[in-house]
Every structure is written in structure tokens, then in C-alpha cells.
Design an enzyme around this catalytic site. Structure first.
Site: not given
Ligand code: GAR
Length: 209
Positions: A97, A113
């Protein structure tokens, strides 16, 4: 009774973190806030089905349809305002964002994260890539972080962190699952409750003044 904070959850994919928030709301772990809106920037995100199953209003807003970054954020902002959202939760939202946007919701946007920030974070570090990088580096401990979102990708103030061990033979997928189960799905609802409770208190005090 005090009113609850109004939460919007922004998603892009599977939505297991959204599910953790929904489950926490049902279980009463998240009781100071209520999820009033789910927004996906990906029309085929499974997270949308989770929102539908839980009876939560959901919207898809894509950059492609909006035509520009600015138009995308304007549409997002309009949806948040329409639903009177107090707190925005990025739960696997794979999009950065702008500073203009984050400034409008200072200390009112949370992100989860999948590493111990400041390791394996920043632009280009998301999803499985984070776990690939952790394994490539050879760390023995990783984890998850929930932080406030500001103009620096993964650079806002840290609210909660939890460590998770890396085990011999881990693949990025196995490690991702362990970090989700042992850290993300617990931390994100806890953080949502903490900030929601602060918002409720603020609203109550405003009502008294
Ligand atoms: C999760 O592991 C989250 O922490 C990560 O993506 C995945 C989403 O899973 N986010 C990032 O890497 C953001 N920088 P989900 O759609 O099953 O919640």
C-alpha cells in the site's frame, strides 16, 4: 454495552489467517472487534469462499479493473469508508500500500509476516519465498511477526512475535505450515483483539468528552 471495533480483512489467497480471525471471533478470543468486510485483490482467492461461508460481506477490487494504483487505492478506501472500518488487517494480502494510504490509517493497519522481522522481510519477500530464504540461509529458528503497517514494507512497529523451530528435512511448504500453525494463527487474532480493545476504549472516551 460498548460497541465493537469494525474490522476489514484484506486477502489475496488461501485465507487461512482470515479463517483464524473468523474462528477467534466465534470462540470469543476476538471479542472487541467484528469483521465487517473482506476485500480480495484476487477474484479467485479461496479466502472469498471462507468469507461467504461465514456470512461476511466480501468485495473483489483489482488493480487491473481499476486501471491504476491510485484508482485501486481510491476504490479500497471507498469500500472501507462505506463500511465504517476502524482497523484494516492484512492477512496474506500480497500488495504494497502507498504512503498516502498508510498515512490515513496510522496504527490502524496490521500485517502478519511469516518470519521474525527484520529477517527475511521487505519488498519481494512474501508467502513461500520467505520460508525458502530462511531455509537457504540455514537459520534454526524462524517465526511470525504482527506489526503496524507504515510506508516502509514490513517496517512498521512490531506488536507481537513468536519463534518457531526449523527442523531437519523441512521443505518451504512444511515450514510454512508449522509457522502458520504455531505462530500466525495465534498471533494475528491476539493482535486484532489488542488493537480492537484500544479502539473501543478510544471511542468510549470520545463519547464521554
Ligand atoms: C501467510 O503465511 C502470511 O503470513 C503471508 O502469506 C501467507 C498467506 O496465507 N504473508 C506475507 O508473506 C506478507 N508479506 P493465508 O492466505 O492462508 O492467510
Amino acid at each position: 454495552m460498548l460497541s465493537r471495533a469494525r474490522l476489514a480483512v484484506l486477502v489475496s489467497g488461501g485465507g487461512t489467517n482470515l479463517q483464524a480471525l473468523i474462528d477467534a471471533q466465534r470462540a470469543g478470543v476476538l471479542h472487541s472487534g467484528e469483521i465487517v468486510l473482506v476485500v480480495s485483490n484476487n477474484p479467485s482467492a479461496y479466502a472469498l469462499q471462507r468469507a461467504a461461508a461465514a456470512g461476511i460481506p466480501a468485495r473483489t477490487i483489482t488493480r487491473r479493473e481499476c486501471g491504476s494504483e491510485a484508482a485501486f487505492e481510491a476504490a479500497l478506501l471507498a469500500a472501507l469508508e462505506e463500511h465504517g472500518v476502524d482497523l484494516v488487517i492484512l492477512a496474506g494480502f500480497m500488495s504494497i500500500l502507498s504512503a498516502d494510504f498508510t498515512a490515513r490509517y496510522e496504527r490502524r493497519i496490521l500485517n502478519v509476516h511469516p518470519s521474525l522481522i527484520p529477517s527475511f522481510c521487505g519488498k519481494g519477500m512474501y508467502g513461500l519465498r520467505v520460508h525458502e530464504a530462511a531455509l537457504a540461509y540455514g537459520v534454526k529458528v524462524t517465526g511470525a511477526t504482527v506489526h503496524f503497517v507504515n510506508e516502509i514494507p514490513d517496517g512498521g512497529q512490531i506488536l507481537l512475535q513468536k519463534a518457531v523451530p526449523v527442523e531437519p528435512g523441512d521443505t518451504p511448504e512444511i515450514l510454512q505450515r508449522r509457522v502458520m500453525e504455531q505462530a500466525e494463527w495465534l498471533l494475528l487474532p491476539q493482535a486484532a483483539e489488542l488493537v480492537s480493545a484500544e479502539i473501543v476504549k478510544e471511542k468510549h472516551n470520545d463519547g464521554l468528552s
